[in-house]
Design an enzyme around this catalytic site. Sequence first.
Site, PDB file in Angstrom:
ATOM      1  N   LYS A  81     -26.325 -48.340  24.269  1.00 24.84           N
ATOM      2  CA  LYS A  81     -27.383 -47.777  23.433  1.00 24.84           C
ATOM      3  C   LYS A  81     -27.485 -48.558  22.134  1.00 24.84           C
ATOM      4  O   LYS A  81     -26.460 -48.771  21.504  1.00 24.84           O
ATOM      5  CB  LYS A  81     -27.033 -46.316  23.144  1.00 24.84           C
ATOM      6  CG  LYS A  81     -27.990 -45.609  22.220  1.00 24.84           C
ATOM      7  CD  LYS A  81     -27.462 -44.253  21.896  1.00 24.84           C
ATOM      8  CE  LYS A  81     -28.365 -43.643  20.843  1.00 24.84           C
ATOM      9  NZ  LYS A  81     -27.862 -42.420  20.322  1.00 24.84           N
ATOM     10  N   LYS A 107     -22.188 -47.895  21.635  1.00 25.50           N
ATOM     11  CA  LYS A 107     -23.296 -47.398  20.831  1.00 25.50           C
ATOM     12  C   LYS A 107     -23.294 -48.170  19.516  1.00 25.50           C
ATOM     13  O   LYS A 107     -22.304 -48.161  18.776  1.00 25.50           O
ATOM     14  CB  LYS A 107     -23.131 -45.899  20.576  1.00 25.50           C
ATOM     15  CG  LYS A 107     -24.219 -45.334  19.668  1.00 25.50           C
ATOM     16  CD  LYS A 107     -24.112 -43.829  19.548  1.00 25.50           C
ATOM     17  CE  LYS A 107     -25.132 -43.277  18.578  1.00 25.50           C
ATOM     18  NZ  LYS A 107     -25.056 -41.824  18.449  1.00 25.50           N
TER      19      LYS A 107
HETATM   20  C1  PBG Z   1     -26.178 -38.522  17.595  1.00 25.96           C
HETATM   21  C2  PBG Z   1     -27.201 -39.329  18.291  1.00 25.96           C
HETATM   22  C3  PBG Z   1     -28.131 -40.246  17.776  1.00 25.96           C
HETATM   23  C4  PBG Z   1     -28.927 -40.640  18.830  1.00 25.96           C
HETATM   24  C5  PBG Z   1     -28.447 -39.989  19.961  1.00 25.96           C
HETATM   25  N1  PBG Z   1     -27.364 -39.201  19.608  1.00 25.96           N
HETATM   26  C6  PBG Z   1     -28.397 -40.686  16.386  1.00 25.96           C
HETATM   27  C7  PBG Z   1     -27.404 -41.434  15.622  1.00 25.96           C
HETATM   28  O1  PBG Z   1     -26.379 -41.891  16.119  1.00 25.96           O
HETATM   29  O2  PBG Z   1     -27.657 -41.537  14.413  1.00 25.96           O
HETATM   30  C8  PBG Z   1     -30.093 -41.578  18.754  1.00 25.96           C
HETATM   31  C9  PBG Z   1     -31.108 -41.431  19.824  1.00 25.96           C
HETATM   32  C10 PBG Z   1     -32.397 -42.121  19.592  1.00 25.96           C
HETATM   33  O3  PBG Z   1     -32.625 -42.848  18.606  1.00 25.96           O
HETATM   34  O4  PBG Z   1     -33.270 -41.917  20.443  1.00 25.96           O
HETATM   35  N2  PBG Z   1     -25.094 -39.203  17.082  1.00 25.96           N
END
Ligand code: PBG
Length: 327
Positions: A249, A196
């Site tokens: 992601k 991520k």
């Molecule tokens: C929580 C999380 C996030 C997303 C999914 N889970 C935001 C982040 O890490 O700030 C992002 C999902 C999206 O942008 O569609 N940590």
Amino acid sequence: MPGFPTVRPRRLRRTETLRRLVRETSLSPDDFIYPLFVVHGSGVRQEIPSLPNNYHLSPDRLAAEVDALGHLGVPGVLLFGLPATKDEVGSEAYADDGIVQQAIRAIKQAAPEMLVVTDVCLCEYTSHGHCGLLAGTEVDNDRTLELLARTAVSHAAAGADVVAPSDMMDGRVAAIRRALDEEGFAHIPIMAYAAKYASAFYGPFRAAADSAPQFGDRRGYQMDPANVREALREVGLDVEEGADFVMVKPALAYLDVIARVRDRFDLPVVAYNVSGEYAMVQAAARQGWIDGRRTTLEILTAIKRAGADVIITYHAKEAARWLCEGS
Ligand code: PBG
């Protein structure tokens, strides 16, 4: 090897039937997971400004939503919660009557076959908006693990089918696996947000989930967009720790990462087609600058072609509808 004029690749592109016959990648509603944002209250179904056609839903509105998804053939949802109150330690994330726990019960009661995946993270629940406990201005990795594990167990206890940790703390997959096993949830799979990235594409989500960090950013725990070998290392660690699915992601700017993960690992690969990717398509389509339907299906096909088995996407409903109609 003979070339042109003996060889003419265009022969196989001449009709739709031929193109269908030789198509290498197919998209189906079976591939999709649809994110849902649940809020306290009743009778709430409010469109999210930064994510057109997506809604803040109260638990009593979930039955109708999952019924519609079921009819479209979408097999699963990914739950995010907006808590009633936030505190330093993200208490509602692991509360028995927390908003996500309520939502899980509501969905399971209405549609037991709908796959309920839960996002396991503290950022929506902490007053500072970071994904873990703070020690000064740093996120304390090891003290956070226990709370993530508690959150995952409380989701499983409420009836979640899959837990999906998105915090990027080191060792959280192992900590969650151990806690689930100890509490009688050895059968619950972990979908690890393994690679991520610290991405600007999360902007619309943070507006929707009210989860922006109150100071600093997430670059101390999420990955640097410049790195791909590190992604393979992260995925390898999550696999060793017991992940059942591995996620990349965002998706669209990271298709090379998806392809490399697919080549190296045999677990199901999940791609998260994130909020900013969705919002860009919506915005341009609303301006009449692109064809929203064709662009969406092209993007989802590309994510699949890169190697994703599962796509988490805000486009799930419309894409499933288009696929049923035949694009
Ligand atoms: C929580 C999380 C996030 C997303 C999914 N889970 C935001 C982040 O890490 O700030 C992002 C999902 C999206 O942008 O569609 N940590």
